[in-house]
Write a protein that holds these residues in place. Structure first.
Motif, PDB file in Angstrom:
ATOM      1  N   LEU A   1      68.031  30.927  15.207  1.00 43.16           N
ATOM      2  CA  LEU A   1      69.146  30.294  15.909  1.00 43.16           C
ATOM      3  C   LEU A   1      69.310  30.898  17.300  1.00 43.16           C
ATOM      4  CD1 LEU A   1      71.706  28.504  15.952  1.00 43.16           C
ATOM      5  CD2 LEU A   1      72.935  30.427  14.948  1.00 43.16           C
ATOM      6  N   PHE A   2      69.286  32.200  17.373  1.00 41.27           N
ATOM      7  CA  PHE A   2      69.473  32.909  18.638  1.00 41.27           C
ATOM      8  C   PHE A   2      68.397  32.514  19.653  1.00 41.27           C
ATOM      9  CE2 PHE A   2      69.312  37.125  20.967  1.00 41.27           C
ATOM     10  CZ  PHE A   2      70.515  36.935  21.636  1.00 41.27           C
ATOM     11  N   LEU A   3      67.143  32.571  19.227  1.00 38.56           N
ATOM     12  CA  LEU A   3      66.043  32.246  20.126  1.00 38.56           C
ATOM     13  C   LEU A   3      66.034  30.767  20.500  1.00 38.56           C
ATOM     14  CD1 LEU A   3      63.162  34.388  18.555  1.00 38.56           C
ATOM     15  CD2 LEU A   3      64.640  34.939  20.496  1.00 38.56           C
ATOM     16  N   SER A   4      66.460  29.907  19.583  1.00 39.02           N
ATOM     17  CA  SER A   4      66.519  28.474  19.875  1.00 39.02           C
ATOM     18  C   SER A   4      67.508  28.187  21.003  1.00 39.02           C
ATOM     19  CB  SER A   4      66.927  27.691  18.622  1.00 39.02           C
ATOM     20  OG  SER A   4      65.994  27.845  17.601  1.00 39.02           O
ATOM     21  N   VAL A   5      68.695  28.793  20.908  1.00 43.24           N
ATOM     22  CA  VAL A   5      69.722  28.571  21.926  1.00 43.24           C
ATOM     23  C   VAL A   5      69.245  29.105  23.279  1.00 43.24           C
ATOM     24  CG1 VAL A   5      72.078  29.115  22.636  1.00 43.24           C
ATOM     25  CG2 VAL A   5      71.595  28.576  20.254  1.00 43.24           C
ATOM     26  N   ILE A   6      68.641  30.298  23.279  1.00 36.33           N
ATOM     27  CA  ILE A   6      68.121  30.846  24.537  1.00 36.33           C
ATOM     28  C   ILE A   6      67.052  29.925  25.119  1.00 36.33           C
ATOM     29  CG2 ILE A   6      66.712  32.708  25.499  1.00 36.33           C
ATOM     30  CD1 ILE A   6      68.197  34.671  23.805  1.00 36.33           C
ATOM     31  N   PHE A   7      66.179  29.418  24.255  1.00 32.44           N
ATOM     32  CA  PHE A   7      65.060  28.582  24.717  1.00 32.44           C
ATOM     33  C   PHE A   7      65.547  27.313  25.419  1.00 32.44           C
ATOM     34  CE2 PHE A   7      61.972  25.168  23.981  1.00 32.44           C
ATOM     35  CZ  PHE A   7      60.835  25.727  24.547  1.00 32.44           C
ATOM     36  N   PHE A   8      66.395  26.526  24.730  1.00 26.15           N
ATOM     37  CA  PHE A   8      66.750  25.253  25.339  1.00 26.15           C
ATOM     38  C   PHE A   8      67.805  25.407  26.441  1.00 26.15           C
ATOM     39  CE2 PHE A   8      70.265  24.956  22.264  1.00 26.15           C
ATOM     40  CZ  PHE A   8      71.258  24.349  23.016  1.00 26.15           C
ATOM     41  N   THR A   9      68.648  26.438  26.363  1.00 29.44           N
ATOM     42  CA  THR A   9      69.630  26.653  27.426  1.00 29.44           C
ATOM     43  C   THR A   9      68.942  27.144  28.695  1.00 29.44           C
ATOM     44  OG1 THR A   9      71.312  27.219  25.771  1.00 29.44           O
ATOM     45  CG2 THR A   9      71.793  27.806  28.044  1.00 29.44           C
ATOM     46  N   SER A  10      67.922  28.009  28.549  1.00 28.42           N
ATOM     47  CA  SER A  10      67.145  28.447  29.709  1.00 28.42           C
ATOM     48  C   SER A  10      66.449  27.271  30.375  1.00 28.42           C
ATOM     49  CB  SER A  10      66.099  29.483  29.278  1.00 28.42           C
ATOM     50  OG  SER A  10      66.711  30.647  28.782  1.00 28.42           O
ATOM     51  N   LYS A  11      66.014  26.324  29.548  1.00 30.57           N
ATOM     52  CA  LYS A  11      65.365  25.134  30.104  1.00 30.57           C
ATOM     53  C   LYS A  11      66.370  24.282  30.881  1.00 30.57           C
ATOM     54  CE  LYS A  11      61.900  21.750  28.733  1.00 30.57           C
ATOM     55  NZ  LYS A  11      61.141  21.164  27.602  1.00 30.57           N
ATOM     56  N   LEU A  12      67.588  24.167  30.350  1.00 29.62           N
ATOM     57  CA  LEU A  12      68.647  23.455  31.070  1.00 29.62           C
ATOM     58  C   LEU A  12      68.941  24.138  32.410  1.00 29.62           C
ATOM     59  CD1 LEU A  12      71.277  22.672  28.250  1.00 29.62           C
ATOM     60  CD2 LEU A  12      69.746  21.051  29.362  1.00 29.62           C
ATOM     61  N   ALA A  13      69.005  25.472  32.366  1.00 30.18           N
ATOM     62  CA  ALA A  13      69.314  26.226  33.587  1.00 30.18           C
ATOM     63  C   ALA A  13      68.198  26.101  34.615  1.00 30.18           C
ATOM     64  CB  ALA A  13      69.557  27.692  33.248  1.00 30.18           C
ATOM     65  N   SER A  14      66.947  26.163  34.164  1.00 25.24           N
ATOM     66  CA  SER A  14      65.819  26.070  35.102  1.00 25.24           C
ATOM     67  C   SER A  14      65.729  24.705  35.757  1.00 25.24           C
ATOM     68  CB  SER A  14      64.507  26.392  34.376  1.00 25.24           C
ATOM     69  OG  SER A  14      64.234  25.419  33.376  1.00 25.24           O
ATOM     70  N   ASN A  15      66.206  23.677  35.059  1.00 25.45           N
ATOM     71  CA  ASN A  15      66.231  22.313  35.623  1.00 25.45           C
ATOM     72  C   ASN A  15      67.511  22.030  36.392  1.00 25.45           C
ATOM     73  OD1 ASN A  15      63.729  21.765  34.463  1.00 25.45           O
ATOM     74  ND2 ASN A  15      64.637  20.925  32.592  1.00 25.45           N
ATOM     75  N   THR A  16      68.342  23.047  36.585  1.00 25.77           N
ATOM     76  CA  THR A  16      69.615  22.956  37.319  1.00 25.77           C
ATOM     77  C   THR A  16      70.591  21.985  36.666  1.00 25.77           C
ATOM     78  OG1 THR A  16      68.142  23.107  39.255  1.00 25.77           O
ATOM     79  CG2 THR A  16      70.484  23.088  39.694  1.00 25.77           C
ATOM     80  N   GLU A  17      70.409  21.710  35.388  1.00 25.90           N
ATOM     81  CA  GLU A  17      71.308  20.771  34.701  1.00 25.90           C
ATOM     82  C   GLU A  17      72.677  21.397  34.458  1.00 25.90           C
ATOM     83  OE1 GLU A  17      69.580  18.371  31.440  1.00 25.90           O
ATOM     84  OE2 GLU A  17      67.706  19.393  31.897  1.00 25.90           O
ATOM     85  N   ILE A  18      72.709  22.708  34.185  1.00 24.16           N
ATOM     86  CA  ILE A  18      73.992  23.366  33.920  1.00 24.16           C
ATOM     87  C   ILE A  18      74.828  23.402  35.191  1.00 24.16           C
ATOM     88  CG2 ILE A  18      75.083  25.544  33.264  1.00 24.16           C
ATOM     89  CD1 ILE A  18      72.746  26.044  31.390  1.00 24.16           C
ATOM     90  N   VAL A  19      74.183  23.648  36.342  1.00 19.78           N
ATOM     91  CA  VAL A  19      74.900  23.632  37.622  1.00 19.78           C
ATOM     92  C   VAL A  19      75.504  22.257  37.871  1.00 19.78           C
ATOM     93  CG1 VAL A  19      74.649  23.851  40.129  1.00 19.78           C
ATOM     94  CG2 VAL A  19      73.449  25.437  38.609  1.00 19.78           C
ATOM     95  N   ALA A  20      74.733  21.224  37.571  1.00 21.55           N
ATOM     96  CA  ALA A  20      75.228  19.859  37.764  1.00 21.55           C
ATOM     97  C   ALA A  20      76.414  19.562  36.850  1.00 21.55           C
ATOM     98  CB  ALA A  20      74.101  18.862  37.511  1.00 21.55           C
ATOM     99  N   ILE A  21      76.349  20.046  35.608  1.00 20.70           N
ATOM    100  CA  ILE A  21      77.438  19.817  34.654  1.00 20.70           C
ATOM    101  C   ILE A  21      78.717  20.486  35.134  1.00 20.70           C
ATOM    102  CG2 ILE A  21      78.257  20.357  32.324  1.00 20.70           C
ATOM    103  CD1 ILE A  21      75.355  20.038  31.362  1.00 20.70           C
ATOM    104  N   LEU A  22      78.623  21.736  35.548  1.00 19.27           N
ATOM    105  CA  LEU A  22      79.807  22.478  35.980  1.00 19.27           C
ATOM    106  C   LEU A  22      80.322  21.984  37.329  1.00 19.27           C
ATOM    107  CD1 LEU A  22      78.714  26.088  34.912  1.00 19.27           C
ATOM    108  CD2 LEU A  22      80.201  24.499  33.683  1.00 19.27           C
ATOM    109  N   SER A  23      79.407  21.535  38.185  1.00 23.13           N
ATOM    110  CA  SER A  23      79.811  21.027  39.503  1.00 23.13           C
ATOM    111  C   SER A  23      80.550  19.700  39.409  1.00 23.13           C
ATOM    112  CB  SER A  23      78.574  20.861  40.402  1.00 23.13           C
ATOM    113  OG  SER A  23      77.927  22.099  40.596  1.00 23.13           O
ATOM    114  N   SER A  24      80.349  18.978  38.297  1.00 25.97           N
ATOM    115  CA  SER A  24      81.010  17.681  38.135  1.00 25.97           C
ATOM    116  C   SER A  24      82.476  17.825  37.735  1.00 25.97           C
ATOM    117  CB  SER A  24      80.270  16.848  37.093  1.00 25.97           C
ATOM    118  OG  SER A  24      80.386  17.448  35.804  1.00 25.97           O
ATOM    119  N   GLY A  25      82.946  19.058  37.580  1.00 24.17           N
ATOM    120  CA  GLY A  25      84.354  19.285  37.237  1.00 24.17           C
ATOM    121  C   GLY A  25      84.579  19.670  35.790  1.00 24.17           C
ATOM    122  N   ILE A  26      83.503  19.707  34.980  1.00 18.38           N
ATOM    123  CA  ILE A  26      83.634  20.106  33.568  1.00 18.38           C
ATOM    124  C   ILE A  26      83.816  21.610  33.487  1.00 18.38           C
ATOM    125  CG2 ILE A  26      82.394  20.244  31.372  1.00 18.38           C
ATOM    126  CD1 ILE A  26      81.094  17.596  32.035  1.00 18.38           C
TER     127      ILE A  26
END
Length: 328
Positions: free
Chosen positions: A62-87
């Motif tokens: 579970l731990f490694l799974s969350v790190i794996f896909f969240t790191s992928k979101l971060a590397s694609n700048t998706e998390i920045v886009a999510i937070l920048s949208s006001g969420i």
């Protein structure tokens, strides 16, 4: 995010458990052949092995799974886009904790009912075919109550030879007074006569431990602990610790999810590899703390409840600290 959470976790299990099965089978197949283990029993054993080993590794997967896909979101700048949208960051975390609830319920059901039965089958096959003829199941200081009047004790039991050493049996009358005590150098089961044979026994007339607790489900475990407390068993902390650990396992899912998100939600130089390396380090430190406190509870008289709470509390605090840093 919830979809990726569950899919990545499931894929991690489906990828690594078969690898574990193949490695284990390649190591043990020679012994299975030598001891003529039937194919149907081997298949059942491998199924039990999958559940047994999978349950041990669920938090790490579970731990490694969350790190794996969240790191992928971060590397694609998706998390920045999510937070920048006001969420808000709290809203961003919501699907992670929904996923953690689902996995926690799964872990709870596995640990309470499914894993004990699989563990029982796993160990029975292991001692029947993989460790046949060895002394691995020798147990010491076995004390048990047969009924309301009879108590037995052996200092050591050898299952391969079916002999118990330094046997004692005490019988009490209706007034709860010791009526007679039977002592023998050893007690042996004789299959041909379907009876027990005592060696050098002495009967004195007068006018009162090792069980694999992982093989018991929740209700059997509670009953067993109650009986052992009534008998005054000296190693009761071992069983109570197992009980508390089963309840704490789902909480571990939330703590590791929190740490994994906090570690991997930021885009870092070095990418996913750095996040995975840090995550693996944290996971092994967590396992180390869990083992140390578990040993203290079993051998040094530390409260089993404290032994379970302290590692989770420390890493829970670490998770909130890392999350605070990630948000700032």
């Amino acid at each position: 995010i919830l979809k990726r959470y569950l899919i990545t976790f499931s894929v991690m299990l489906l990828l690594f458990i078969p690898i574990g099965i193949m490695v284990h089978l390649s190591e043990q197949y020679g012994k299975m052949q030598d001891n003529e283990a039937p194919l149907n029993e081997i298949l059942i054993y491998l199924g039990n092995f999958s559940i047994y080993i999978g349950s041990m590794l669920l938090p790490i997967f579970l731990f490694l799974s969350v790190i794996f896909f969240t790191s992928k979101l971060a590397s694609n700048t998706e998390i920045v886009a999510i937070l920048s949208s006001g969420i808000s960051y709290t809203r961003f975390l919501r699907p992670y904790f929904i996923g953690a609830v689902i996995v926690a319920v799964f872990m709870l059901l596995m640990g309470m009912f499914i894993v004990p039965e699989a563990s029982k089958g796993f160990n029975e096959f292991k001692f029947k075919y993989l460790k046949k003829g060895k002394q691995d199941r020798v147990t010491e200081n076995i004390f048990n109550q047969l009924n309301e009047k009879d108590f037995i004790y052996v200092s050591r039991f050898d299952p391969a030879r079916e002999i118990g050493y330094n046997f004692t049996m005490e019988h009490f009358n209706e007034e709860n007074e010791l009526e007679y005590k039977l002592s023998a150098a050893n007690i042996r089961w004789v299959p041909a006569d379907t009876l027990y044979r005592l060696t050098s026994y002495v009967k004195r007339s007068i006018k009162g431990e090792t069980e694999v607790i992982e093989t018991k489900n929740l209700f059997e475990l509670n009953t067993f602990i109650k009986d052992q407390k009534r008998k005054g068993a000296s190693n009761i902390n071992t069983y109570v610790l197992v009980k508390y650990k089963r309840w704490a396992l789902p909480i571990t899912a939330f703590i590791l999810t929190l740490i994994a998100v906090a570690v991997s939600a930021q885009k870092r130089r070095g990418g996913m590899g750095v996040n995975l390396a840090f995550g693996i380090l944290v996971a092994f430190i967590y396992i180390f703390f869990d083992r140390v406190f578990g040993t203290l509870a079993e051998q040094s008289g530390l409260s089993p409840l404290i032994a379970v709470i302290v590692p989770n509390l420390l890493f829970g605090i670490l998770g909130f600290y890392l999350l605070h840093k990630a948000k700032s």
